[in-house]
Design an enzyme around this catalytic site. Sequence first.
Site, PDB file in Angstrom:
ATOM      1  N   HIS A 123      31.429 105.132   0.692  1.00 51.89           N
ATOM      2  CA  HIS A 123      30.539 104.965   1.839  1.00 51.89           C
ATOM      3  C   HIS A 123      30.139 103.488   1.942  1.00 51.89           C
ATOM      4  O   HIS A 123      30.132 102.780   0.934  1.00 51.89           O
ATOM      5  CB  HIS A 123      29.310 105.867   1.639  1.00 51.89           C
ATOM      6  N   PRO A 124      29.769 102.989   3.122  1.00 47.76           N
ATOM      7  CA  PRO A 124      29.463 101.559   3.268  1.00 47.76           C
ATOM      8  C   PRO A 124      28.392 101.000   2.339  1.00 47.76           C
ATOM      9  O   PRO A 124      28.416  99.801   2.026  1.00 47.76           O
ATOM     10  CB  PRO A 124      29.039 101.443   4.733  1.00 47.76           C
ATOM     11  N   VAL A 125      27.438 101.814   1.876  1.00 52.15           N
ATOM     12  CA  VAL A 125      26.418 101.265   0.980  1.00 52.15           C
ATOM     13  C   VAL A 125      26.839 101.287  -0.483  1.00 52.15           C
ATOM     14  O   VAL A 125      26.109 100.809  -1.350  1.00 52.15           O
ATOM     15  CB  VAL A 125      25.062 101.998   1.123  1.00 52.15           C
ATOM     16  N   LYS A 126      28.017 101.845  -0.785  1.00 55.07           N
ATOM     17  CA  LYS A 126      28.461 101.931  -2.168  1.00 55.07           C
ATOM     18  C   LYS A 126      29.067 100.604  -2.647  1.00 55.07           C
ATOM     19  O   LYS A 126      29.078  99.616  -1.919  1.00 55.07           O
ATOM     20  CB  LYS A 126      29.470 103.074  -2.324  1.00 55.07           C
ATOM     21  N   ILE A 127      29.605 100.596  -3.860  1.00 58.41           N
ATOM     22  CA  ILE A 127      30.065  99.355  -4.481  1.00 58.41           C
ATOM     23  C   ILE A 127      31.218  98.743  -3.694  1.00 58.41           C
ATOM     24  O   ILE A 127      31.237  97.548  -3.411  1.00 58.41           O
ATOM     25  CB  ILE A 127      30.496  99.602  -5.943  1.00 58.41           C
TER      26      ILE A 127
END
Length: 380
Positions: free
Chosen positions: A185-189
């Site tokens: 997901h975009p907020v992941k690493i």
Amino acid sequence: MIPYGRQDISDQDVEAVKAVLRSDFLTQGPAVPRFEAAIRAATGAGHAIAVNSATSALHIACMALDLGPGDWLWTVPNTFVASANVGLYCGADVDFVDIDPETYVMCPKALEAKLIRAEAAGRLPKIVIPVHFAGQSADMAAIGALATRYGFRVIEDASHAIGASYRDRQVGDCAHSDICVFSFHPVKIVTTAEGGCATTNDAALASRMELHRSHGVTREPSLMESMSEGGWYYEQVALGYNYRMTELQAALGASQMTRLTEFVAKRHEIARRYDRLLGNMALTLPRQSPDSHSALHLYPVQVEDRARVFARLREAGIGVNVHYIPVHTQPFWKKRGFARGDFPVAEAYYDRAISLPLYPGLTEADQDRVVAALAGALDG
């Protein structure tokens, strides 16, 4: 507004996606295998199966392990609802194990105590899903030892933890589990916009997950019941889903993976600065286990009067968030018999938790804004 997390997209990432748009394949081409190879190289796992979300990866992992009606899946309350929902997708029953009060991941002692009671009642779990919260691995050696003793299978929910390590081994190498799952997901690493992946060292499990991600349809002669009638021939041999990752997502992911080490290092640099700047404030800083090198997806602190502090920070343009509302307290799960008070450690953590902004693009000036706003909020 300074968000709690966001993607870091480079010109290289953009060019990788543009190259796919100009290619012959937007799906089911060479980009997905390249991305899977990058995941194998980063984790040391024997197999990687890329899909359209971590939820899909958890689902096909449960299917590959034959989770079904009459079985039990256990996970933690301190997670996103998907970690529990996948048990219901398979028709199984779901229960929870409380977390460690210092690391916020599954507590092996709580797990062992629950297993002793479950064995006496004849209700041992078929699958246990520890969640590597905020990027920090659960104590997988202890959980793996319990799996051997009590006969359950283990799926690591490492949605927060690509690039993390545990006892000097990469998370995802499945040294103490059957399958490990990542989120992009975009907020992941690293990100593929939406996307997920399952890793395993078991070729049979990998084959089953590959089948389940694409309708249960195969062209592999060894899996078919009849001789091929020609180059067009395929067979559906199982009930599967369309969980495939697109070439666009995979190209972005493969490009992002070239900066995985850089991303994790930058997160540690920012976290160390938070540790210094927040050390004298009236809050609890996140604790890192000496056995785990976290990917630091989140920087969760605990404060008194969380609602007031949260509101003050949002008013100051700091996009803090809370991870997570305990799953068992959600209306859907309360209707299934759970109640507040069932898992007191996870509930106590939730009541005081705030996730501060943490992502590679966070500048020192932005971080100073976060710290100043937090100091003001704590002072009332």
